[in-house]
Design a protein around this motif. Structure first.
Motif, PDB file in Angstrom:
ATOM      1  N   TYR A  91       0.858  -0.591  -0.282  1.00 33.61           N
ATOM      2  CA  TYR A  91       0.289   0.026  -0.249  1.00 33.61           C
ATOM      3  C   TYR A  91       0.702   1.435  -0.124  1.00 33.61           C
ATOM      4  N   ILE A  92       1.907   1.164   1.059  1.00 36.51           N
ATOM      5  CA  ILE A  92       2.283   2.236   0.432  1.00 36.51           C
ATOM      6  C   ILE A  92       3.545   2.346  -0.033  1.00 36.51           C
ATOM      7  N   VAL A  93       3.929   1.635  -1.318  1.00 36.35           N
ATOM      8  CA  VAL A  93       4.597   1.833  -2.297  1.00 36.35           C
ATOM      9  C   VAL A  93       4.288   2.467  -3.390  1.00 36.35           C
ATOM     10  N   LEU A  94       3.164   1.060  -3.350  1.00 37.06           N
ATOM     11  CA  LEU A  94       1.755   2.127  -4.650  1.00 37.06           C
ATOM     12  C   LEU A  94       1.566   3.511  -4.372  1.00 37.06           C
ATOM     13  N   ALA A  95       1.254   3.732  -2.991  1.00 35.54           N
ATOM     14  CA  ALA A  95       0.638   5.495  -2.637  1.00 35.54           C
ATOM     15  C   ALA A  95       1.915   5.889  -2.835  1.00 35.54           C
ATOM     16  N   ALA A  96       3.268   5.960  -2.776  1.00 34.79           N
ATOM     17  CA  ALA A  96       4.352   7.026  -3.151  1.00 34.79           C
ATOM     18  C   ALA A  96       4.531   6.534  -4.330  1.00 34.79           C
ATOM     19  N   GLY A  97       4.943   5.638  -4.762  1.00 35.21           N
ATOM     20  CA  GLY A  97       5.465   5.460  -6.362  1.00 35.21           C
ATOM     21  C   GLY A  97       4.214   6.341  -6.894  1.00 35.21           C
ATOM     22  N   LEU A  98       3.225   6.336  -7.424  1.00 36.71           N
ATOM     23  CA  LEU A  98       1.953   6.941  -8.090  1.00 36.71           C
ATOM     24  C   LEU A  98       2.116   8.213  -7.348  1.00 36.71           C
ATOM     25  N   THR A  99       2.370   8.380  -6.418  1.00 39.32           N
ATOM     26  CA  THR A  99       2.326  10.461  -6.626  1.00 39.32           C
ATOM     27  C   THR A  99       3.580  11.161  -6.834  1.00 39.32           C
ATOM     28  N   ALA A 100       4.366   9.995  -6.648  1.00 39.34           N
ATOM     29  CA  ALA A 100       5.614  10.918  -7.028  1.00 39.34           C
ATOM     30  C   ALA A 100       6.110  10.388  -8.495  1.00 39.34           C
ATOM     31  N   GLY A 101       5.043   9.981  -8.900  1.00 40.59           N
ATOM     32  CA  GLY A 101       4.912   9.290 -10.678  1.00 40.59           C
ATOM     33  C   GLY A 101       4.320  10.854 -10.801  1.00 40.59           C
ATOM     34  N   TRP A 102       3.146  11.106 -10.473  1.00 42.39           N
ATOM     35  CA  TRP A 102       2.591  12.427 -10.518  1.00 42.39           C
ATOM     36  C   TRP A 102       3.579  13.492 -10.595  1.00 42.39           C
ATOM     37  N   VAL A 103       3.672  13.694  -9.608  1.00 44.48           N
ATOM     38  CA  VAL A 103       4.806  14.818  -9.380  1.00 44.48           C
ATOM     39  C   VAL A 103       5.391  14.687 -10.506  1.00 44.48           C
ATOM     40  N   THR A 104       6.426  13.411 -11.283  1.00 40.13           N
ATOM     41  CA  THR A 104       7.392  13.863 -11.708  1.00 40.13           C
ATOM     42  C   THR A 104       7.009  14.371 -13.664  1.00 40.13           C
ATOM     43  N   GLU A 105       5.577  13.877 -13.788  1.00 37.53           N
ATOM     44  CA  GLU A 105       4.435  13.919 -15.019  1.00 37.53           C
ATOM     45  C   GLU A 105       4.561  15.277 -14.657  1.00 37.53           C
ATOM     46  N   ASN A 106       3.296  15.613 -14.107  1.00 39.43           N
ATOM     47  CA  ASN A 106       3.251  17.144 -14.012  1.00 39.43           C
ATOM     48  C   ASN A 106       3.598  17.959 -13.476  1.00 39.43           C
ATOM     49  N   LEU A 107       4.658  18.189 -12.731  1.00 41.44           N
ATOM     50  CA  LEU A 107       5.109  18.884 -11.381  1.00 41.44           C
ATOM     51  C   LEU A 107       6.714  19.174 -12.117  1.00 41.44           C
ATOM     52  N   LEU A 108       7.809  18.025 -12.418  1.00 40.16           N
ATOM     53  CA  LEU A 108       9.009  18.447 -13.089  1.00 40.16           C
ATOM     54  C   LEU A 108       9.226  18.360 -14.097  1.00 40.16           C
ATOM     55  N   PHE A 109       8.394  17.675 -15.278  1.00 36.37           N
ATOM     56  CA  PHE A 109       8.373  18.391 -16.310  1.00 36.37           C
ATOM     57  C   PHE A 109       7.100  18.952 -16.649  1.00 36.37           C
ATOM     58  N   ALA A 110       6.975  19.590 -16.030  1.00 35.96           N
ATOM     59  CA  ALA A 110       6.071  20.720 -15.809  1.00 35.96           C
ATOM     60  C   ALA A 110       4.384  20.809 -17.184  1.00 35.96           C
ATOM     61  N   GLN A 111       3.850  19.195 -16.896  1.00 36.70           N
ATOM     62  CA  GLN A 111       3.243  18.968 -17.973  1.00 36.70           C
ATOM     63  C   GLN A 111       1.986  19.767 -16.780  1.00 36.70           C
ATOM     64  N   ILE A 112       1.271  20.308 -16.672  1.00 42.11           N
ATOM     65  CA  ILE A 112       0.091  20.052 -15.444  1.00 42.11           C
ATOM     66  C   ILE A 112      -1.116  21.254 -16.486  1.00 42.11           C
ATOM     67  N   GLU A 113      -0.295  21.524 -17.712  1.00 38.96           N
ATOM     68  CA  GLU A 113      -1.129  22.211 -17.828  1.00 38.96           C
ATOM     69  C   GLU A 113      -1.724  21.508 -19.274  1.00 38.96           C
ATOM     70  N   ASN A 114      -1.279  19.962 -19.303  1.00 35.96           N
ATOM     71  CA  ASN A 114      -1.233  19.367 -20.004  1.00 35.96           C
ATOM     72  C   ASN A 114      -1.794  17.761 -19.829  1.00 35.96           C
ATOM     73  N   PHE A 115      -2.597  16.751 -20.680  1.00 34.85           N
ATOM     74  CA  PHE A 115      -2.819  15.477 -19.622  1.00 34.85           C
ATOM     75  C   PHE A 115      -1.510  14.906 -19.679  1.00 34.85           C
ATOM     76  N   SER A 116      -2.175  13.501 -18.110  1.00 33.41           N
ATOM     77  CA  SER A 116      -1.072  13.358 -18.265  1.00 33.41           C
ATOM     78  C   SER A 116      -1.116  11.756 -18.189  1.00 33.41           C
TER      79      SER A 116
END
Length: 220
Positions: A91-116
């Motif tokens: 549960y922790i791995v899934l929650a942390a991993g998916l959150t990290a993936g979301w942050v990476t795609e939407n914030l680090l790569f600045a894609q939040i204004e596009n669909f992820s």
């Protein structure tokens, strides 16, 4: 289907949500995350419609935020139901991993204004696997009619909508202007509506609290 028609079709989610809220005090608490999920879906669809039709802007940001919230609520639902509680590290791995993936795609790569799409495909695949696992557990443990089991119906709804979500994202990635892609995009609202109707039945079949059942059937 125009945006207004698609919006009204998507708002079928309000039916299981209202039923769930009416029955909220007498139903078992283990289904509360699912009711929260319905509320988030209703809010997300409403905000998306306002963004597109009123503000004349993209709904990508609220849509991406909803994707993260939806993912976390569904994971917590499976935690409450027991499987991820027994597999707490998973549960922790899934929650942390998916959150990290979301942050990476939407914030680090600045894609939040596009669909992820990467995040959406990844968590859709995980939810499908969790739903299949839950159904397998119910088949072994529950000898009753599964079509009258709320948890089974919710998991079936998850499987249908998230498999279609994977197909949807894959088709858009291949080419958004092909005939097949346009048909898949067009059908998404109807698949979503069908799943919401499954959720109506699921909400009606959510078990009631023991105290409420006792009061209804045994008190004079």
């Amino acid at each position: 289907m125009n945006n207004l028609g698609a919006f009204f079709v998507s708002q079928i989610v309000i039916i299981p949500l209202v039923i769930g809220l009416i029955r909220f005090n007498r139903t078992v608490s283990s289904y509360q995350p699912f009711l929260l999920l319905l509320a988030l879906a209703f809010i997300s669809e409403s905000i998306s419609f306002i963004c597109i039709e009123v503000l004349k802007t993209s709904n990508a940001i609220p849509f991406n935020l909803y994707g993260l919230a939806e993912c976390m609520v569904i994971l917590y639902q499976f935690y409450v139901w027991g499987f991820l509680k027994r597999k707490f590290r998973l549960y922790i791995v899934l929650a942390a991993g998916l959150t990290a993936g979301w942050v990476t795609e939407n914030l680090l790569f600045a894609q939040i204004e596009n669909f992820s799409p990467v995040f959406r495909v990844t968590y859709a695949f995980i939810v499908v696997l969790l739903s299949i696992n839950e159904i397998n557990y119910l088949i072994v443990q529950d000898n009753k009619n599964l079509l009258r089991n709320s948890r089974f119906l919710i998991c079936m709804g998850f499987i249908i909508i998230f498999i279609y979500q994977i197909i949807y994202e894959a088709s858009v990635f291949v080419g958004s202007d092909t005939i097949l892609t346009l048909k898949i995009v067009f059908m998404f609202n109807y698949i979503n509506a069908f799943v919401n109707l499954i959720y109506v039945l699921a909400v009606l079949l959510i078990p009631v609290k023991t105290a409420y059942y006792f009061k209804k059937h045994f008190e004079a």
